[in-house]
Design a protein around this motif. Structure first.
Motif, PDB file in Angstrom:
ATOM      1  N   ASP A 214      31.365  12.617 -12.852  1.00  0.00           N
ATOM      2  CA  ASP A 214      30.653  13.791 -13.356  1.00  0.00           C
ATOM      3  C   ASP A 214      30.000  13.531 -14.711  1.00  0.00           C
ATOM      4  O   ASP A 214      29.113  14.284 -15.131  1.00  0.00           O
ATOM      5  CB  ASP A 214      31.613  14.977 -13.475  1.00  0.00           C
ATOM      6  CG  ASP A 214      32.818  14.670 -14.364  1.00  0.00           C
ATOM      7  OD1 ASP A 214      33.545  13.690 -14.050  1.00  0.00           O
ATOM      8  OD2 ASP A 214      33.038  15.394 -15.353  1.00  0.00           O
ATOM      9  N   GLU A 217      25.631  10.989 -15.761  1.00  0.00           N
ATOM     10  CA  GLU A 217      24.343  11.370 -16.349  1.00  0.00           C
ATOM     11  C   GLU A 217      24.421  11.423 -17.863  1.00  0.00           C
ATOM     12  O   GLU A 217      23.507  10.955 -18.560  1.00  0.00           O
ATOM     13  CB  GLU A 217      23.887  12.724 -15.796  1.00  0.00           C
ATOM     14  CG  GLU A 217      22.542  13.156 -16.337  1.00  0.00           C
ATOM     15  CD  GLU A 217      22.003  14.423 -15.687  1.00  0.00           C
ATOM     16  OE1 GLU A 217      21.414  15.258 -16.411  1.00  0.00           O
ATOM     17  OE2 GLU A 217      22.159  14.577 -14.455  1.00  0.00           O
ATOM     18  N   THR A 235      26.575   2.460  -6.937  1.00  0.00           N
ATOM     19  CA  THR A 235      26.244   3.615  -6.114  1.00  0.00           C
ATOM     20  C   THR A 235      26.572   3.334  -4.656  1.00  0.00           C
ATOM     21  O   THR A 235      26.652   2.177  -4.228  1.00  0.00           O
ATOM     22  CB  THR A 235      24.754   3.979  -6.279  1.00  0.00           C
ATOM     23  OG1 THR A 235      24.464   5.182  -5.558  1.00  0.00           O
ATOM     24  CG2 THR A 235      23.843   2.870  -5.789  1.00  0.00           C
ATOM     25  N   LEU A 250      28.261   6.580  -8.373  1.00  0.00           N
ATOM     26  CA  LEU A 250      27.297   7.661  -8.212  1.00  0.00           C
ATOM     27  C   LEU A 250      26.903   7.759  -6.749  1.00  0.00           C
ATOM     28  O   LEU A 250      26.575   6.752  -6.117  1.00  0.00           O
ATOM     29  CB  LEU A 250      26.059   7.373  -9.061  1.00  0.00           C
ATOM     30  CG  LEU A 250      24.914   8.399  -8.995  1.00  0.00           C
ATOM     31  CD1 LEU A 250      25.343   9.714  -9.616  1.00  0.00           C
ATOM     32  CD2 LEU A 250      23.663   7.858  -9.684  1.00  0.00           C
ATOM     33  N   HIS A 251      26.922   8.971  -6.216  1.00  0.00           N
ATOM     34  CA  HIS A 251      26.461   9.154  -4.834  1.00  0.00           C
ATOM     35  C   HIS A 251      24.980   8.800  -4.761  1.00  0.00           C
ATOM     36  O   HIS A 251      24.190   9.179  -5.622  1.00  0.00           O
ATOM     37  CB  HIS A 251      26.687  10.595  -4.382  1.00  0.00           C
ATOM     38  CG  HIS A 251      26.596  10.774  -2.899  1.00  0.00           C
ATOM     39  ND1 HIS A 251      25.412  10.637  -2.204  1.00  0.00           N
ATOM     40  CD2 HIS A 251      27.550  11.056  -1.968  1.00  0.00           C
ATOM     41  CE1 HIS A 251      25.629  10.842  -0.910  1.00  0.00           C
ATOM     42  NE2 HIS A 251      26.924  11.086  -0.744  1.00  0.00           N
ATOM     43  N   ASP A 253      22.619   9.909  -3.090  1.00  0.00           N
ATOM     44  CA  ASP A 253      21.707  11.054  -3.050  1.00  0.00           C
ATOM     45  C   ASP A 253      21.324  11.550  -4.438  1.00  0.00           C
ATOM     46  O   ASP A 253      20.306  12.222  -4.605  1.00  0.00           O
ATOM     47  CB  ASP A 253      22.334  12.208  -2.260  1.00  0.00           C
ATOM     48  CG  ASP A 253      22.392  11.942  -0.767  1.00  0.00           C
ATOM     49  OD1 ASP A 253      21.720  10.997  -0.297  1.00  0.00           O
ATOM     50  OD2 ASP A 253      23.114  12.680  -0.060  1.00  0.00           O
ATOM     51  N   TYR A 254      22.136  11.230  -5.441  1.00  0.00           N
ATOM     52  CA  TYR A 254      21.864  11.694  -6.807  1.00  0.00           C
ATOM     53  C   TYR A 254      21.105  10.654  -7.631  1.00  0.00           C
ATOM     54  O   TYR A 254      20.796  10.904  -8.797  1.00  0.00           O
ATOM     55  CB  TYR A 254      23.179  12.028  -7.527  1.00  0.00           C
ATOM     56  CG  TYR A 254      24.014  13.077  -6.850  1.00  0.00           C
ATOM     57  CD1 TYR A 254      23.431  14.141  -6.168  1.00  0.00           C
ATOM     58  CD2 TYR A 254      25.409  13.015  -6.887  1.00  0.00           C
ATOM     59  CE1 TYR A 254      24.198  15.100  -5.538  1.00  0.00           C
ATOM     60  CE2 TYR A 254      26.186  13.978  -6.260  1.00  0.00           C
ATOM     61  CZ  TYR A 254      25.569  15.014  -5.585  1.00  0.00           C
ATOM     62  OH  TYR A 254      26.346  15.969  -4.962  1.00  0.00           O
ATOM     63  N   PHE A 255      20.802   9.513  -7.013  1.00  0.00           N
ATOM     64  CA  PHE A 255      20.243   8.413  -7.791  1.00  0.00           C
ATOM     65  C   PHE A 255      18.826   8.697  -8.281  1.00  0.00           C
ATOM     66  O   PHE A 255      18.523   8.516  -9.466  1.00  0.00           O
ATOM     67  CB  PHE A 255      20.265   7.116  -6.967  1.00  0.00           C
ATOM     68  CG  PHE A 255      20.349   5.889  -7.807  1.00  0.00           C
ATOM     69  CD1 PHE A 255      21.578   5.332  -8.110  1.00  0.00           C
ATOM     70  CD2 PHE A 255      19.212   5.297  -8.336  1.00  0.00           C
ATOM     71  CE1 PHE A 255      21.673   4.203  -8.919  1.00  0.00           C
ATOM     72  CE2 PHE A 255      19.298   4.179  -9.138  1.00  0.00           C
ATOM     73  CZ  PHE A 255      20.532   3.629  -9.430  1.00  0.00           C
ATOM     74  N   GLU A 256      17.959   9.144  -7.395  1.00  0.00           N
ATOM     75  CA  GLU A 256      16.575   9.367  -7.816  1.00  0.00           C
ATOM     76  C   GLU A 256      16.445  10.459  -8.868  1.00  0.00           C
ATOM     77  O   GLU A 256      15.707  10.272  -9.858  1.00  0.00           O
ATOM     78  CB  GLU A 256      15.681   9.665  -6.606  1.00  0.00           C
ATOM     79  CG  GLU A 256      14.215   9.787  -6.993  1.00  0.00           C
ATOM     80  CD  GLU A 256      13.271   9.824  -5.800  1.00  0.00           C
ATOM     81  OE1 GLU A 256      12.053   9.923  -6.013  1.00  0.00           O
ATOM     82  OE2 GLU A 256      13.756   9.731  -4.643  1.00  0.00           O
ATOM     83  N   PRO A 257      17.121  11.611  -8.720  1.00  0.00           N
ATOM     84  CA  PRO A 257      17.024  12.615  -9.790  1.00  0.00           C
ATOM     85  C   PRO A 257      17.464  12.077 -11.150  1.00  0.00           C
ATOM     86  O   PRO A 257      16.845  12.387 -12.174  1.00  0.00           O
ATOM     87  CB  PRO A 257      17.952  13.729  -9.306  1.00  0.00           C
ATOM     88  CG  PRO A 257      17.982  13.590  -7.822  1.00  0.00           C
ATOM     89  CD  PRO A 257      17.893  12.117  -7.561  1.00  0.00           C
ATOM     90  N   LEU A 258      18.519  11.255 -11.170  1.00  0.00           N
ATOM     91  CA  LEU A 258      18.964  10.679 -12.440  1.00  0.00           C
ATOM     92  C   LEU A 258      17.920   9.722 -12.998  1.00  0.00           C
ATOM     93  O   LEU A 258      17.604   9.750 -14.192  1.00  0.00           O
ATOM     94  CB  LEU A 258      20.295   9.945 -12.251  1.00  0.00           C
ATOM     95  CG  LEU A 258      20.821   9.208 -13.485  1.00  0.00           C
ATOM     96  CD1 LEU A 258      21.033  10.160 -14.654  1.00  0.00           C
ATOM     97  CD2 LEU A 258      22.109   8.456 -13.159  1.00  0.00           C
ATOM     98  N   LYS A 261      15.077  11.446 -14.757  1.00  0.00           N
ATOM     99  CA  LYS A 261      15.431  11.907 -16.101  1.00  0.00           C
ATOM    100  C   LYS A 261      15.464  10.746 -17.096  1.00  0.00           C
ATOM    101  O   LYS A 261      14.963  10.868 -18.228  1.00  0.00           O
ATOM    102  CB  LYS A 261      16.789  12.614 -16.070  1.00  0.00           C
ATOM    103  CG  LYS A 261      16.786  13.911 -15.281  1.00  0.00           C
ATOM    104  CD  LYS A 261      18.181  14.509 -15.163  1.00  0.00           C
ATOM    105  CE  LYS A 261      18.170  15.774 -14.317  1.00  0.00           C
ATOM    106  NZ  LYS A 261      19.531  16.343 -14.140  1.00  0.00           N
TER     107      LYS A 261
END
Length: 272
Positions: A214, A217, A235, A250-251, A253-258, A261
């Motif tokens: 958690d 990021e 990941t 890291l899952h 699915d969360y890689f591109e949003p991170l 940023k």
């Protein structure tokens, strides 16, 4: 080290940080190719210089019954296939002097695990292959002490060396990142922040390392803000069932949003 020393690396003129990312361990061909395909697509889209990461074996397990690999040559050939399929460089860790020459036949970057970074023979064996060497900072070492590990590589006439901060022990079962260490180590070599291992919670009574995914990021954003050269993230598309270090990965699915940023932060930092 200029990251252009890494064979096949792309997007080096983008002004972005570079990225070492992939699963903790190579569990099989299908999973490695699946993860690589997603990561290559993301990094090409965002123009992030990218190196696929995967351990061909895990020699430093807490328990003897923990997963350690699918077979050395089998895993190394999968790493080679990832490189040839997607045209990206690869990195894997080595644990013995003999591993250096063997792994160098298949990958572009040899990584020295944090627990082993003071082992002179191992560092020298990696350096003498002529491959890029990534030195993980020991959890027990100061940033300043890493200059000696770097010098061992340089003294082997290998200028292609980088260092990676993977956190510092804080008590018996936690890690912290001292961001002051990043500019310190940048005096000696290109510097990477290993986000996911910095969030491990080792030495659990169950013999399985815990973690704080958690906070990935938060730690990654701070690393980019202080100007780190590269980011390291493990990941997986199913961390809960990963065979190694699932608790802090890291899952996928969360890689591109991170990454979106982090790229935005980097663009801002580059203005100063």
């Amino acid at each position: 080290m200029n990251i252009q020393n890494i064979p096949q690396i792309k997007h080096t003129e983008s002004g972005n940080f570079f990225l070492l990312a992939g699963p903790c361990a190579i569990e099989g061909e299908e999973m490695a190719l699946r993860i690589a395909e997603r990561l290559v697509g993301i990094t090409d889209k965002l123009q992030i210089p990218y190196v696929f990461k995967g351990s061909f074996k895990k020699a430093n397990r807490s328990r003897i019954d923990s997963f350690s690999g699918i077979g050395d040559e089998k895993a190394l050939k999968i790493l080679e296939k990832v490189s040839k399929t997607f045209g990206v460089p690869t990195v894997t860790d080595i644990h013995t002097n003999e591993d250096a020459a063997m792994a160098a036949q298949y990958v572009d970057v040899l990584q020295i695990p944090a627990f082993l970074v003071r082992q002179t023979d191992l560092v020298v064996a990696a350096a003498k292959t002529g491959k890029v060497v990534n030195l993980k900072k020991g959890q027990f070492m100061s940033p300043e002490s890493m200059k000696h590990a770097v010098q061992k590589v340089l003294d082997c006439n290998n200028q292609s060396v980088m260092v990676t901060d993977r956190g510092t022990m804080f008590g018996y079962q936690d890690m912290i990142v001292d961001y002051r260490g990043i500019p310190t180590m940048q005096q000696y070599a290109t510097t990477v922040l290993d986000v996911t291992h910095s969030l491990q919670q080792p030495n659990q009574t169950a013999g399985v390392t815990g973690g704080r995914p958690d906070m990935i990021e938060t730690v990654a954003k701070a690393g980019i803000a202080v100007g780190v050269d590269g980011i390291f993230i493990e990941t997986h598309f199913d961390p809960a069932n990963a065979k190694s270090d699932g608790a802090n990965m890291l899952h996928l699915d969360y890689f591109e949003p991170l990454m979106n940023k982090l790229v935005a932060i980097r663009k801002t930092i580059n203005q100063f």
